[in-house]
Scaffold this motif. Sequence first.
Motif, PDB file in Angstrom:
ATOM      1  N   ALA A   1       7.189 -11.024 -70.608  1.00  0.00           N
ATOM      2  CA  ALA A   1       7.854 -11.727 -69.516  1.00  0.00           C
ATOM      3  C   ALA A   1       6.947 -12.832 -68.994  1.00  0.00           C
ATOM      4  O   ALA A   1       5.722 -12.778 -69.136  1.00  0.00           O
ATOM      5  CB  ALA A   1       8.205 -10.763 -68.387  1.00  0.00           C
TER       6      ALA A   1
ATOM      7  N   GLU B   1      18.009 -17.212 -72.126  1.00  0.00           N
ATOM      8  CA  GLU B   1      17.948 -15.745 -72.074  1.00  0.00           C
ATOM      9  C   GLU B   1      18.232 -15.255 -70.658  1.00  0.00           C
ATOM     10  O   GLU B   1      18.973 -14.290 -70.463  1.00  0.00           O
ATOM     11  CB  GLU B   1      16.579 -15.245 -72.540  1.00  0.00           C
ATOM     12  CG  GLU B   1      16.312 -15.397 -74.018  1.00  0.00           C
ATOM     13  CD  GLU B   1      16.999 -14.330 -74.863  1.00  0.00           C
ATOM     14  OE1 GLU B   1      17.289 -13.238 -74.337  1.00  0.00           O
ATOM     15  OE2 GLU B   1      17.229 -14.608 -76.056  1.00  0.00           O
ATOM     16  N   VAL B   2      17.629 -15.905 -69.669  1.00  0.00           N
ATOM     17  CA  VAL B   2      17.875 -15.529 -68.275  1.00  0.00           C
ATOM     18  C   VAL B   2      19.354 -15.689 -67.943  1.00  0.00           C
ATOM     19  O   VAL B   2      19.942 -14.863 -67.229  1.00  0.00           O
ATOM     20  CB  VAL B   2      17.008 -16.389 -67.326  1.00  0.00           C
ATOM     21  CG1 VAL B   2      17.382 -16.124 -65.867  1.00  0.00           C
ATOM     22  CG2 VAL B   2      15.524 -16.105 -67.547  1.00  0.00           C
TER      23      VAL B   2
ATOM     24  N   TRP C   1       5.663 -16.337 -74.577  1.00  0.00           N
ATOM     25  CA  TRP C   1       6.856 -15.479 -74.528  1.00  0.00           C
ATOM     26  C   TRP C   1       7.619 -15.575 -75.842  1.00  0.00           C
ATOM     27  O   TRP C   1       7.986 -14.557 -76.437  1.00  0.00           O
ATOM     28  CB  TRP C   1       7.734 -15.904 -73.349  1.00  0.00           C
ATOM     29  CG  TRP C   1       9.080 -15.261 -73.306  1.00  0.00           C
ATOM     30  CD1 TRP C   1       9.386 -14.034 -72.771  1.00  0.00           C
ATOM     31  CD2 TRP C   1      10.317 -15.801 -73.805  1.00  0.00           C
ATOM     32  NE1 TRP C   1      10.740 -13.780 -72.916  1.00  0.00           N
ATOM     33  CE2 TRP C   1      11.325 -14.848 -73.554  1.00  0.00           C
ATOM     34  CE3 TRP C   1      10.668 -16.990 -74.436  1.00  0.00           C
ATOM     35  CZ2 TRP C   1      12.662 -15.049 -73.917  1.00  0.00           C
ATOM     36  CZ3 TRP C   1      11.977 -17.202 -74.808  1.00  0.00           C
ATOM     37  CH2 TRP C   1      12.973 -16.238 -74.541  1.00  0.00           C
TER      38      TRP C   1
ATOM     39  N   THR D   1      12.172 -11.112 -69.768  1.00  0.00           N
ATOM     40  CA  THR D   1      12.337 -12.533 -69.457  1.00  0.00           C
ATOM     41  C   THR D   1      11.373 -12.951 -68.346  1.00  0.00           C
ATOM     42  O   THR D   1      10.413 -13.660 -68.603  1.00  0.00           O
ATOM     43  CB  THR D   1      13.786 -12.867 -69.050  1.00  0.00           C
ATOM     44  OG1 THR D   1      14.194 -11.997 -67.973  1.00  0.00           O
ATOM     45  CG2 THR D   1      14.743 -12.705 -70.227  1.00  0.00           C
TER      46      THR D   1
ATOM     47  N   LEU E   1      13.923 -19.637 -72.912  1.00  0.00           N
ATOM     48  CA  LEU E   1      13.776 -18.600 -71.895  1.00  0.00           C
ATOM     49  C   LEU E   1      14.888 -18.706 -70.860  1.00  0.00           C
ATOM     50  O   LEU E   1      15.491 -17.697 -70.459  1.00  0.00           O
ATOM     51  CB  LEU E   1      12.407 -18.719 -71.228  1.00  0.00           C
ATOM     52  CG  LEU E   1      12.126 -17.812 -70.028  1.00  0.00           C
ATOM     53  CD1 LEU E   1      12.321 -16.335 -70.376  1.00  0.00           C
ATOM     54  CD2 LEU E   1      10.717 -18.056 -69.487  1.00  0.00           C
TER      55      LEU E   1
END
Length: 283
Positions: free
Chosen positions: A121, A254-255, A109, A4, A251
């Motif tokens: 990342a 995902e984090v 990404w 990530t 993203l």
Amino acid sequence: MNTTLISASELAARIDDPALVIVDCRHDLMNLAAGREGYAVGHIRNAVFADMETALSGAKTGADGQFRGRHPLPERAALIETLRAWGIDDDSQVVAYDAHGGMFAARLWWLLRWVGHPAVAVLDGGLAAWQSQALPMTADVPAPRRGAIAERAPLVATVTAGDVLANIGSGERTLIDARAPDRFRGENETIDPVGGHIPGAKNRFFKDNLQADGRFKDAAQLKAEFAPLVADPASAVMQCGSGVTACHNLLALEVAGMPGAALYPGSWSEWVADPSRPVAKGV
């Protein structure tokens, strides 16, 4: 493996790792030459340059003659060839960065995950985070080295305009629009001549994923902010103006530990190309 984000300090410590491939994704939607010009002036050592309009996007018109949006996905085979030209192998750790809070780096990404490569990342805080620590820059272009990355099954999902249209009636999926609020409401005709949003969509401006210093908010804060919008990530769809900044929200999810949302690649620019598709205004 970083999948990530990566900090400037960690990247600096690994800068000479032969398995590391750094990609400069700087871009300016109003000045298409700005990213390459910035790279020529100075970039992180060993970084190659990715052009948003050519390397990270495909033809705007499909084989069927239909407009696919301002930044449609590249053909998978063409993308694999580009990644190999940058020296990316199956075991490469890729790091993407830009000067815009990850606005463009997140696109690479997502694309790497689209061709089945998880070890990618985004540099957290981008070039500003690197320069804030007085880390070195160079104008030297790295010698080309051909990689051998193989295409694998996607790690991400996509939906079509037809899927989004059907969802207006079913409401099975949650649609999140990453554009600025004024564009979402239909108040910025300079950027969006046909203003508004897809009926039923919610707004999460991609810049709201960031702290004041340009780094991403932590996982707990992102989860708390996304939770009221996205009850089930697996049934959520991210879109924006042309499929680029929607990847920033993907993203951020995902984090936040909320994986599984899909991307609508054509996004608003494809949607409004067909005047028969419905448009909503306001909030």
